[in-house]
Motif scaffolding. Structure first.
Motif, mmCIF file in Angstrom:
data_model
loop_
_atom_site.group_PDB
_atom_site.id
_atom_site.type_symbol
_atom_site.label_atom_id
_atom_site.label_comp_id
_atom_site.label_asym_id
_atom_site.label_seq_id
_atom_site.Cartn_x
_atom_site.Cartn_y
_atom_site.Cartn_z
ATOM 1 N N SER A 49 33.282 29.213 31.879
ATOM 2 C CA SER A 49 32.960 27.847 32.308
ATOM 3 C C SER A 49 34.220 27.162 32.818
ATOM 4 O O SER A 49 35.322 27.721 32.766
ATOM 5 N N ALA A 50 34.074 25.977 33.321
ATOM 6 C CA ALA A 50 35.211 25.258 33.901
ATOM 7 C C ALA A 50 36.210 24.890 32.808
ATOM 8 O O ALA A 50 35.848 24.749 31.638
ATOM 9 N N THR A 75 34.599 19.309 34.588
ATOM 10 C CA THR A 75 33.265 18.924 35.068
ATOM 11 C C THR A 75 33.046 17.419 34.904
ATOM 12 O O THR A 75 32.486 16.761 35.783
ATOM 13 N N GLU A 132 34.011 25.847 37.980
ATOM 14 C CA GLU A 132 33.928 27.251 37.577
ATOM 15 C C GLU A 132 34.572 28.163 38.623
ATOM 16 O O GLU A 132 35.019 29.257 38.305
ATOM 17 N N PHE A 192 27.309 28.623 34.965
ATOM 18 C CA PHE A 192 26.784 27.286 35.258
ATOM 19 C C PHE A 192 26.193 27.156 36.657
ATOM 20 O O PHE A 192 25.667 26.119 36.999
ATOM 21 N N ARG A 203 24.228 20.561 32.060
ATOM 22 C CA ARG A 203 25.509 20.526 31.380
ATOM 23 C C ARG A 203 25.542 21.552 30.242
ATOM 24 O O ARG A 203 24.550 21.737 29.540
ATOM 25 N N GLY A 204 26.651 22.191 30.108
ATOM 26 C CA GLY A 204 26.776 23.248 29.103
ATOM 27 C C GLY A 204 26.125 24.551 29.553
ATOM 28 O O GLY A 204 25.995 25.505 28.792
ATOM 29 N N GLY A 205 25.749 24.611 30.836
ATOM 30 C CA GLY A 205 24.901 25.696 31.324
ATOM 31 C C GLY A 205 25.547 27.064 31.439
ATOM 32 O O GLY A 205 24.861 28.046 31.707
ATOM 33 N N ASP A 223 26.531 28.734 29.033
ATOM 34 C CA ASP A 223 25.893 29.499 27.938
ATOM 35 C C ASP A 223 24.639 30.189 28.465
ATOM 36 O O ASP A 223 24.375 31.354 28.166
HETATM 37 N N1 ASP Z 1 31.269 23.231 33.110
HETATM 38 C C1 ASP Z 1 29.900 22.935 32.798
HETATM 39 C C2 ASP Z 1 29.812 21.702 31.922
HETATM 40 O O1 ASP Z 1 30.825 21.149 31.556
HETATM 41 C C3 ASP Z 1 29.188 24.083 32.187
HETATM 42 C C4 ASP Z 1 29.709 24.528 30.839
HETATM 43 O O2 ASP Z 1 30.788 24.149 30.418
HETATM 44 O O3 ASP Z 1 29.004 25.297 30.175
HETATM 45 O O4 ASP Z 1 28.754 21.271 31.621
#
Ligand code: ASP
Ligand code: MG
Length: 403
Positions: free
Chosen positions: A40-41, A46, A73, A135, A149-151, A153
């Motif tokens: 991820s970034a 982000t 990313e 992501f 967000r958090g994608g 994963d």
């Molecule tokens: N960079 C993206 C975010 O901050 C995806 C991730 O971190 O999983 O949401």
């Protein structure tokens, strides 16, 4: 030789130093495994990109937002590939569209439909380490998408599925999934094994280690996950089917979410269709309703309906209800926007009576008033004043033997 997908979160690649460390971990793993990396970034990136788009417009175009947000990313996956090459490893980065990772066209929260595997399979079979930007994907109309967000994963879980890997390792900056948030309770402990269902509740209810969608996908496709620290050798948390977890405790973990608001509509007529009339416009405006409580007055004619939403949705929600005043014919609305939801989660509670009263007693002993309650088979949530969050979490953590 095993095939692994290893995902590194923003905090584990947050600095150049950390990226070099991660490259060393991957180097070691690649000696005896086929490795696909999802990254991820770098942490915070982000958010910074999002803040820039907000400066242009709060309604920044979704498709352009995906192009913008996905760029974080691109940076981290090239830096990590470069670091691997610098260590003498054969490595290459892939952006979502290059693979491609095909998603639907639900921009900013797309779902992965398919991942093409031949090129990467060929590369890893020749001792290459593939580094995939998490992501992101590409829609059928050839536009960049992101997965919410958090994608990243979710990217990792999808890669595990389509590449049929032996394991999906989620590397993060904590030792694994913890019984609660260590920043508000220093007694938080690592959980060794947790079921998908519990993890889904934990993630949805505020534990930030894993994106809820990713947990849900791994549950549906039966992909075991291992959440572990990028900076220690310790074994992390296994996320696995419930049948494989041996429950010694009734409660597995405690989650919380701040920033909840409560709205009560006092004195609406008690007849079929009223609740639908209240919630329909709110739902159509994409506002998520969480808890709902209705109590009927003694004469059976008028009812009060209380529900909770996120604090940022309060203004809009109130205006939607007020617009509808004629039809709803209520007496008044009351509101409170400084509330938190505290949840105890545990598959073990299905077989144990008395969890509910134990939770309420524990909160009562701390003089914490409960404003609303909701339950499922494996969780009980209560709404309380936000400033009592830490006190409540600590008390429940102790009461349920997690200290
Ligand atoms: N960079 C993206 C975010 O901050 C995806 C991730 O971190 O999983 O949401
Ligand atoms: Mg994350």
């Amino acid at each position: 030789m095993k095939r692994l997908v290893v995902k590194f979160g923003g905090s584990s690649v947050g600095t150049i130093e950390k990226i070099k460390k991660v490259a060393n971990i991957i180097k070691r793993l690649s000696e005896s495994n086929e490795i696909i990396v999802v990254v991820s970034a770098m942490s915070g990136v982000t958010n910074e990109l999002k803040a820039k788009s907000d400066l242009i417009s709060k309604n920044f175009d979704n498709k352009e937002l995906d192009v913008l947000l996905s760029s974080g990313e691109q940076v981290s996956c090239s830096l990590l590939s470069g670091a691997l090459i610098d260590l003498g490893i054969k490595a290459r980065s892939w952006l979502g569209w290059q693979i491609p990772i095909i998603t639907n066209d639900n921009y900013t929260s797309s779902q992965i439909m398919k991942i093409k595997t031949d090129e990467i399979l060929n590369f890893i079979s020749k001792k290459g380490v593939a580094v995939i930007a998490g992501f992101q994907g590409i829609s059928q109309e050839s536009r960049i998408t992101t997965l919410g967000r958090g994608g990243s994963d979710l990217s990792a879980v999808a890669v595990a599925k389509f590449f049929q890997t032996d394991s999906c390792e989620i590397y993060t900056d904590v030792d694994g999934v913890l019984t609660t948030d260590p920043s508000i309770n220093e007694k938080a402990k690592k959980i060794d094994k947790i079921s998908y269902e519990e993890m889904l509740e934990m993630a949805s209810l505020g534990a930030k280690v894993m994106q809820p969608n990713a947990v849900q996908t791994s549950m549906i496709d039966n992909i075991p996950l291992h959440v572990r620290s990028a900076f220690s050798e310790k074994s992390g948390t296994q996320i696995i089917p419930e049948s494989e977890v041996d429950y010694k405790k009734v409660v597995t973990g405690i989650a919380y979410s701040k920033g909840n608001a409560k709205v009560s509509i006092v004195g609406v007529v008690d007849k079929p269709g009223v609740a639908a009339d209240i919630f329909e416009p709110i739902g159509k405006n994409n506002i998520n309703i969480d808890m709902v409580i209705q109590n009927t007055s003694l004469d059976g004619k008028k009812a009060n309906i209380t529900f909770t939403i996120k604090r940022e949705d309060l203004k809009k929600t109130l205006s939607l209800i007020e617009k509808n005043k004629q039809k709803l014919n209520y007496n008044k609305i009351t509101q409170d926007d400084k509330l938190a939801k505290i949840s105890i989660i545990g598959a073990g509670m299905q077989a144990n009576a008395g969890v509910t009263h134990k939770m309420f007693r524990s909160l009562a002993d701390e003089k914490i008033n409960i404003l609303a309650i909701s339950t499922s088979e494996i969780k009980i949530s209560v709404l309380i004043r936000e400033n009592l969050t830490q006190k409540a979490v600590k008390a429940l953590h102790k009461t349920f033997g997690l200290n």
